[in-house]
Design a protein around this motif. Structure first.
Motif, mmCIF file in Angstrom:
data_model
loop_
_atom_site.group_PDB
_atom_site.id
_atom_site.type_symbol
_atom_site.label_atom_id
_atom_site.label_comp_id
_atom_site.label_asym_id
_atom_site.label_seq_id
_atom_site.Cartn_x
_atom_site.Cartn_y
_atom_site.Cartn_z
ATOM 1 N N UNK B 636 0.828 -1.203 0.000
ATOM 2 C CA UNK B 636 0.000 0.000 0.000
ATOM 3 C C UNK B 636 0.864 1.256 0.000
ATOM 4 N N UNK B 637 1.809 1.250 0.902
ATOM 5 C CA UNK B 637 2.596 2.461 1.076
ATOM 6 C C UNK B 637 3.548 2.674 -0.090
ATOM 7 N N UNK B 638 4.157 1.587 -0.506
ATOM 8 C CA UNK B 638 5.096 1.754 -1.612
ATOM 9 C C UNK B 638 4.383 2.231 -2.853
ATOM 10 N N UNK B 639 3.178 1.685 -3.029
ATOM 11 C CA UNK B 639 2.417 2.124 -4.200
ATOM 12 C C UNK B 639 2.122 3.613 -4.110
ATOM 13 N N UNK B 640 1.963 4.107 -2.902
ATOM 14 C CA UNK B 640 1.590 5.517 -2.774
ATOM 15 C C UNK B 640 2.742 6.440 -3.142
ATOM 16 N N UNK B 647 1.137 9.210 -5.916
ATOM 17 C CA UNK B 647 1.584 10.157 -4.904
ATOM 18 C C UNK B 647 0.937 11.523 -5.106
ATOM 19 N N UNK B 648 0.568 11.763 -6.321
ATOM 20 C CA UNK B 648 -0.159 13.006 -6.605
ATOM 21 C C UNK B 648 -1.428 13.086 -5.769
ATOM 22 N N UNK B 649 -2.003 11.920 -5.539
ATOM 23 C CA UNK B 649 -3.263 11.881 -4.798
ATOM 24 C C UNK B 649 -3.129 12.540 -3.437
ATOM 25 N N UNK B 715 0.206 20.811 -6.751
ATOM 26 C CA UNK B 715 -0.406 19.484 -6.959
ATOM 27 C C UNK B 715 -1.662 19.647 -7.816
ATOM 28 N N UNK B 716 -1.840 18.763 -8.800
ATOM 29 C CA UNK B 716 -3.016 18.928 -9.670
ATOM 30 C C UNK B 716 -4.339 18.563 -8.984
ATOM 31 N N UNK B 717 -4.252 17.942 -7.864
ATOM 32 C CA UNK B 717 -5.474 17.516 -7.177
ATOM 33 C C UNK B 717 -5.913 18.619 -6.216
ATOM 34 N N UNK B 718 -7.191 18.762 -6.096
ATOM 35 C CA UNK B 718 -7.693 19.803 -5.216
ATOM 36 C C UNK B 718 -7.358 19.479 -3.758
ATOM 37 N N UNK B 719 -7.276 20.516 -2.978
ATOM 38 C CA UNK B 719 -6.890 20.365 -1.583
ATOM 39 C C UNK B 719 -7.857 19.433 -0.855
ATOM 40 N N UNK B 720 -9.091 19.614 -1.215
ATOM 41 C CA UNK B 720 -10.139 18.843 -0.545
ATOM 42 C C UNK B 720 -9.953 17.347 -0.772
ATOM 43 N N UNK B 721 -9.767 17.004 -2.021
ATOM 44 C CA UNK B 721 -9.626 15.580 -2.263
ATOM 45 C C UNK B 721 -8.291 15.068 -1.742
ATOM 46 N N UNK B 722 -7.305 15.932 -1.754
ATOM 47 C CA UNK B 722 -6.041 15.501 -1.165
ATOM 48 C C UNK B 722 -6.249 15.067 0.279
ATOM 49 N N UNK B 723 -6.927 15.926 1.004
ATOM 50 C CA UNK B 723 -7.089 15.596 2.419
ATOM 51 C C UNK B 723 -7.962 14.364 2.572
#
Lengths: 417, 966
Positions: B636-640, B647-649, B715-723
């Protein structure tokens, strides 16, 4: 060889039968009558009792030998009684076993007898016909008709010749014919998409030729069953008198109805022509009928001896026997009415209706005057009342003086008449 | 060969030559004929001539003469065959015989010409019988082809002259008969065919080709009339003329069929059409003729395996309600007894069982008739008909079942045919509303299942098509019925289903998986299924690899994946780890689940989504043991981190932040004027912040001087979805780290953040995983961990040397906020926390440098990154028992003191850790107890007191907290 063996066994069995029938008193014979008869099917016809394995065991050649042998034997057997008893033992339709096959053999035997002019066989056959159920007789007659009138080109002459050596056979033959061919149905029926006339009630041209030949040659032929009633016949007929569906004594009724109904013959019968022996010209169906009608009138005129014989009581011991009864005449009138196109109107001149009614009038007139038809004037008037009126019928029924309804018909018709 | 035995007869014959025969009397002719027939087997022209004369003269001798002719033909054929077989020794047909033959044939033709109608019947019978007899006699000759090869046989016989002649006679007769009296023309043909088949079949074929229509029709109709007479005329009234004694229904039907089957070879359409026509327009206008024809045809079909399949479909098309009603009425008039109906029913059943092509259609039709409210062409059907058909159908089903069970390994057409349509039946079974019809369909499917290997197809199809609970009940019932006769049924059903899964449309695949899933979760209390659920799950284990594969088959079947995951959960939750075979399966299983998890994150799923929940659930289920937990965690972690899009996520910044001008400038490829940029930045900062007056430095990326200022990335992802993503991942790991105590309630979001909740072993593994994750994320980070990876804390000044690497860790944590969460989690176990302390050390080192170099007097705002990290670090240190209370609480007032003071405090904490390292030997089970270690906190707290003093106005109230009571 087989031939000898078979004919020998046939001859032996017949000899045994002969000895049983000729001398019943001497019961010393090793075979009883019943035992012998029960062996007939086995030995002569080679028919086993069981139905499952029943197959035609006689080859066509053996059949031919058999009928030849039988024909010869009957011819040679001088004792009339024994001859008929043996004939009857072989072909009695009262015995159920191998019935159809024996009937077929009988047909062939009679057929051979006709062509070989064997009067003994034909006489036996005549008595057999008189004393057997009608359906079997008709089968025999139709088979003969097929042989001599349909298949053989010159077969008619053989049949015609029968009158010379067995008038009684001819007479019975006539009775059977007239009872089978009622001439009633002329309606069309559909067969395989083609509309054809239903001819099974109508005699063919050749047959008609034979009948008219017989009637003209010897008008007394119709009464020979009555006039030539000998001891054997009387015994046999009396024994089988109670048979429900047997032939009548004379062909008078049948012939009368033939004469009257001929005008309504279907179209397909009328066209062909036939060359008869007597005259070179070609005769059509209706011409043959005219001849037959004439012949029949002569037959009626020759009825005296028969009436005498009946009156004497020598015919079946019944002096009240009617040659042509009122009921029969009545039935004929009924048939005629149903055949006529317009039974209530006055028939057109030259139409079939007129011809038929006229013939009926003629026949009735002579029959009444010869006392063949026992009927008073009044009875006849009521009898003929429903028929379409022709001049002749009026005359016959009411005499020439009565002012008839015909007079009121339009001028040209009455002048034509 | 017969030899002349009677010289006398021979002698007489010779004296009476042709000139005398015509003058003989009929009787003498007969004698002469008989004698000559016995005299010798050989035929002379003279004898034949005399025979012909006899034929003309004596009608009674007709049969005998014709029989003699047959012998002549037979003789001729024999000579001919001899000649073919023994070329030299046999002379063949002698000229005398040849001329005799010619004489006979001419005579016969003459007769036919003169009075064709009369003779045709006789000669027809004779010639066909002769043909049959000669064919039969020659059957054992070598030269004659075997009866199997009809074409060959036909051409052979047509080349034999005497046979040819006979056939010509027969054809002529037949022609005349067909024109004049077609009723009886084929009687003899049928009879001969019955007694001489199969050596006679060539004749049938030949005349059939010559008069196909007439022969077919007549054969049919003649058979019919005989059939009628035999069946419906009382025994006593049976007309003897048309039926011979040894004929019965069976023989008639057989002979009719034989002829028709031959004709069918050459004129299939004609035969079929005639049969159908006969049904359409029955012969004779009698009221009951229709049913009679029907019964006749049915009996015919029952003995013919050829005609039935050929016409089945035509009949099915033809039959409608009116016809059925009519037939039913007639049948009722005709037959009263219930046995008759029973017989009829069994006949129908027999026929259906025998039919092959079209039988499916037929059966469908039969089932349609049992419908209480028929539609289409069956509309308006009588109730009585309906009930009769119901009986028939139930009988049929019984029979089919028996057949299917009996002929398990044989190929039977009817089964092949219906088996092909099982999908339709399944659909009908599921859709049909009427109970009785449901039963029929059900039975039919049972039949298919009993027969051969269709059970798995059928069941898997039902499983795919089922939509409702009741459908599944049907499935269960079906399974229970079929399972006893089919070994390993469930096994093969599941295999079949999963094999077909990739080929199915999304909807179907979905429904299949849904059904399997709901069967797994079947409530046995409501509908008893006799342990089906357990069995199912056991069997599902065998296809678990397929299921796992399906989970990976994203994004083609994304909806299926969720169901697969659910099924996996069902399996896992009821199966022991040992049965699961995790030894070999763990890695692929985890990989696909991890893949699925990230897929869910990518597609914007949140914690409370059902899909996400099920994913969590299954992963939690999987991580029951620390070993599996370690694998799952690592993956899980390595994939992240290793995969950039993953990791963008969580907030990795990869895209350069550009404003519009810059964009256009870069696109134009222009060099950037640094001065202009500086002025621009200055102008901006004037409005932004009052703090930065004067020169505002512009940071320039190394090696990129002249290209422009250092680009900030985003980061291309919005802050909300990041969190949300961070939340999700950390929640998952929290859940996984929980102690395994049976059920996990996924619905409760709150996991009590106390030490007892978590499995300390798992936490150790987690710590290892985090380390390794950071290691694999980039080479720089790897060195950070490996080079400086000792747990000992050096003097804080020495850390300046490694500041660059520490910075990388710092930013790594910033870009992967979930790691903070995990660190908090790990902090529950101080041993584990010890392992990851190097990360904290790097952060602190960065913080120290930062606060030290900050020269502002005002405290840093609470929003600043460094402040937040600093508080987190302090919390972690406290929680992880690296720093005792109350020293660990200093983070509380970092926002109220100046950056330098913060750096002083941090240094103090650092020094404490350096001087009081955690005992690596200590068991992870027990908490670190500072009290037992007898630590002198006073020197460290003095620094704190100083800072508090300096800010006494703000922080006076905290003073008491940092007083140490001895």
């Amino acid at each position: 060889m087989n031939q000898r063996k078979y004919t020998n066994s046939v001859q032996e069995l017949i000899r045994n039968l002969e000895s049983v029938f000729s001398n019943q008193a001497s019961a010393s014979a090793s075979y009883s009558k019943e035992a012998l008869i029960s062996r007939i099917d086995d030995v002569i016809f080679k028919q086993r009792g069981d139905w499952i394995s029943s197959q035609q065991a006689l080859t066509p050649l053996e059949e031919l030998e058999l009928i030849d042998e039988l024909g010869l034997y009957l011819q040679e057997q001088k004792h009339e009684y024994v001859r008929y008893r043996i004939f009857e033992a072989l072909f009695s339709m009262a015995r159920e076993t191998a019935l159809e096959y024996r009937r077929d053999i009988l047909s062939k035997l009679v057929s051979l007898a006709i062509v070989s002019k064997s009067s003994a066989t034909l006489e036996c056959a005549a008595l057999w016909m008189k004393s057997t159920e009608k359906s079997h007789v008709v089968h025999l007659v139709l088979s003969l008709v097929t042989d001599y009138c349909v298949l053989q080109q010159n077969g008619a002459s053989d049949l015609k010749a029968c009158i010379d050596f067995s008038p009684r056979f001819c007479c019975i033959f006539l009775i059977a014919l007239t009872s089978h061919y009622t001439m009633m149905s002329s309606e069309k029926c559909k067969e395989g998409g083609i509309i054809v006339d239903d001819l099974k009630d109508w005699p063919c041209l050749r047959l008609l030729d034979i009948v008219q030949h017989w009637l003209l040659k010897d008008p007394a032929i119709c009464y020979c069953t009555a006039t030539q009633m000998d001891k054997l016949w009387r015994t046999v007929i009396k024994a089988t008198h109670s048979l429900p569906d047997s032939l009548s004594l004379t062909p008078l009724d049948g012939l009368a109805s033939w004469c009257v109904k001929t005008p309504f013959a279907p179209m397909s019968l009328l066209a062909p022509v036939i060359t008869t022996d007597e005259c070179a010209e070609n005769l059509t169906y209706s011409e043959l009928h005219s001849r037959m009608h004439y012949g029949f009138l002569k037959v009626l005129l020759a009825s005296k001896p028969a009436l005498k014989a009946i009156a004497k009581g020598s015919v079946l011991g019944n002096p009240d026997l009617q040659l042509w009864s009122k009921q029969q005449a009545h039935a004929l009138v009924g048939d005629l009415m149903s055949l006529c196109n317009h039974s209530d109107a006055i028939p057109l001149s030259g139409s079939a209706d007129e011809l038929a009614v006229d013939r009926f009038s003629q026949i009735s007139q002579i029959a009444m005057s010869m006392r063949v038809l026992n009927c008073t004037k009044d009875q006849f008037q009521s009898l003929s009342d429903p028929l379409p009126k022709t001049r002749l019928l009026e005359i016959v029924a009411y005499g020439p003086n009565r002012r008839s309804s015909i007079d009121e018909t339009p001028m040209e018709i009455s002048t034509n008449y | 060969m017969p030899v002349p035995s009677n010289p006398i007869v021979d002698g007489t014959m010779k004296t009476k030559q042709s000139h005398t025969t015509s003058k003989l009397g009929p009787q003498q002719m007969v004698h002469w004929f008989v004698a000559s027939s016995y005299a010798s087997g050989s035929f002379t022209e003279e004898r034949v001539r005399n025979s012909v004369a006899l034929l003309h003269r004596v009608p009674a001798a007709r049969n005998a003469v014709l029989h003699r002719f047959t012998m002549l033909f037979e003789d001729a054929v024999r000579s001919h065959l001899d000649h073919i077989e023994f070329q030299s020794t046999a002379p063949g047909i002698s000229p005398e015989i040849a001329s005799s033959l010619e004489l006979v044939v001419n005579t016969l033709f003459e007769l036919l010409e003169q009075s064709g109608k009369a003779w045709a019947t006789i000669l027809c019978n004779w010639s066909v019988e002769a043909l049959g007899q000669v064919s039969s006699c020659s059957k054992q000759r070598q030269t004659v082809p075997p009866p199997g090869n009809l074409g060959h046989l036909l051409s052979f016989w047509l080349n034999v002259v005497p046979m040819r002649m006979l056939l010509d006679v027969y054809r002529t007769c037949l022609k005349i008969l067909i024109e004049n009296s077609p009723q009886s023309c084929v009687d003899s043909l049928l009879k001969a065919s019955a007694s001489h088949s199969p050596h006679f079949d060539w004749v049938v074929a030949d005349v059939g080709s010559a008069f196909p229509d007439a022969i077919v029709e007549r054969v049919l109709y003649t058979g019919f009339s005989k059939f009628c007479k035999l069946r419906w005329t009382p025994m006593s009234l049976q007309p003897s003329a048309s039926i011979t004694m040894n004929e019965n229904e069976q023989t008639i039907l057989t002979s009719v069929t034989r002829v028709l089957e031959h004709l069918f070879l050459f004129h299939p359409s004609k035969v079929c059409n005639k049969i159908v026509d006969m049904f359409k327009t029955p012969p004779s206008g009698k009221s009951s003729s229709h049913i009679k024809v029907t019964l006749y045809l049915m009996n015919l079909f029952s003995v013919s395996p050829v005609l039935l399949p050929a016409t089945t479909e035509m009949f099915v098309d033809l039959i409608d309600a009116t016809r059925l009603n009519n037939l039913y009425k007639q049948f009722q008039k005709l037959n009263r007894s219930p046995e008759e109906i029973a017989n009829l029913s069994s006949l129908v059943v027999h026929l259906v069982c025998k039919s092959s092509s079209g039988s499916a259609k037929l059966i469908s039709f039969l089932l349609a008739t049992t419908c209480s409210k028929p539609t289409g062409k069956l509309q308006g059907m009588d109730k009585g008909v309906c009930s009769v058909f119901s009986k028939i159908v139930s009988l049929l089903m019984d029979d089919l079942k028996h057949m299917a069970l009996k002929e398990k390994n044989e190929t039977s057409n009817v089964f092949t045919e219906i088996s092909a349509n099982y999908e339709e039946y399944c659909n009908n079974l599921l859709i049909s509303c009427s109970t009785s019809r449901k039963t029929w369909w059900y039975d039919l499917l049972l039949v298919i299942c009993f027969y051969k290997s269709y059970a798995n197809s059928v069941l898997s199809y039902i499983l795919t098509e089922a939509n409702t609970h009741s459908h599944l009940e049907i499935f269960l019932q079906f399974y229970n019925d079929v399972a006893p006769v089919t070994p390993d049924l469930l096994d093969s059903v599941l295999q079949k289903s999963f094999q077909s899964l990739p080929k199915l449309s999304t909807d179907k695949a979905l429904s299949l998986l849904t059904n399997i899933n709901s069967l797994c979760a079947w409530d046995e209390a409501k509908v008893p299924s006799e342990g089906f659920k357990t069995r199912l799950i056991k069997k599902l284990l065998l296809v678990i690899d397929d299921i796992v594969l399906m989970v990976c088959k994203l994004p083609i079947k994304k909806h299926c994946a969720k169901l697969c995951v659910d099924i996996l959960y069902q399996i896992m939750s009821t199966t022991s780890t040992c049965d699961l075979g995790l030894g070999t399966r763990l890695l692929p299983l985890t990989q696909s689940l991890v893949y699925y998890f990230y897929y869910l994150l990518h597609t914007g799923h949140k914690n409370n989504d059902a899909a996400m929940q099920s994913c969590h659930r299954v992963l939690v289920q999987l991580t029951q043991t620390p070993e599996t937990f370690s694998v799952v965690c690592r993956l899980l972690l390595e994939a992240s981190v290793t995969q950039e899009d993953n990791s963008v996520l969580f907030g990795k910044r990869i895209e350069p932040e550009l404003d519009e001008n810059e964009m256009s400038e870069i696109q134009a490829g222009r060099k950037v004027n640094l001065l202009a940029l500086h002025q621009k930045a200055k102008a901006k900062s004037i409005f932004k912040s009052s703090l930065s007056n004067g020169f505002v430095p512009v940071s320039v990326e190394a090696g990129r001087i002249g290209v422009g200022p250092k680009k900030k990335k985003k980061c291309p992802i919005s802050q909300e979805s990041q969190s949300s993503n961070n939340e999700c991942l950390s929640l998952l790991l929290y859940r996984c780290s929980c102690k395994t105590s049976g059920n996990i309630n996924l619905n409760s979001f709150t996991i009590p953040d106390v030490r007892q909740t978590f499995d300390s072993d798992k936490l150790l593994h987690l710590a290892d995983c985090i380390i390794s994750t950071i290691t694999v994320s980039s080479p720089q980070l790897a060195t950070t961990i490996t080079l400086d990876g000792d747990t000992e804390w050096p003097s804080c000044n020495t850390r300046k040397l490694t500041i660059e690497r520490d910075l990388q860790i710092f930013y790594f944590l910033d870009e992967h906020p979930f790691v903070w969460q995990l660190l908090f989690l790990i902090a529950h176990n101080h041993c584990a926390f010890n392992k990851v302390s190097s990360i904290i050390r790097s952060c602190m080192s960065v913080l120290l440098s930062h606060y030290e170099s900050d020269r502002y007097q005002t405290p840093l705002p609470e929003t600043s990154l460094h402040y937040q990290v600093a508080t987190k670090v302090m919390q972690l240190l406290g929680k992880g028992k690296l720093v005792p209370e109350p020293l660990c609480f200093v983070g509380q007032f970092f926002h109220q003191i100046s950056p330098f003071e913060v750096s002083v405090l941090l240094t103090t904490v650092w020094n404490f850790i350096k001087e009081h390292p955690s005992d690596a030997e200590q068991s992870s089970e027990n908490q670190r107890e500072f009290k037992l270690e007898n630590i002198n906190l006073q020197p460290f707290l003095t620094v704190v007191h100083h800072v508090l003093h300096a800010n006494i106005t703000n922080l006076g109230y905290l003073f008491s907290t940092y007083m140490v009571t001895k």
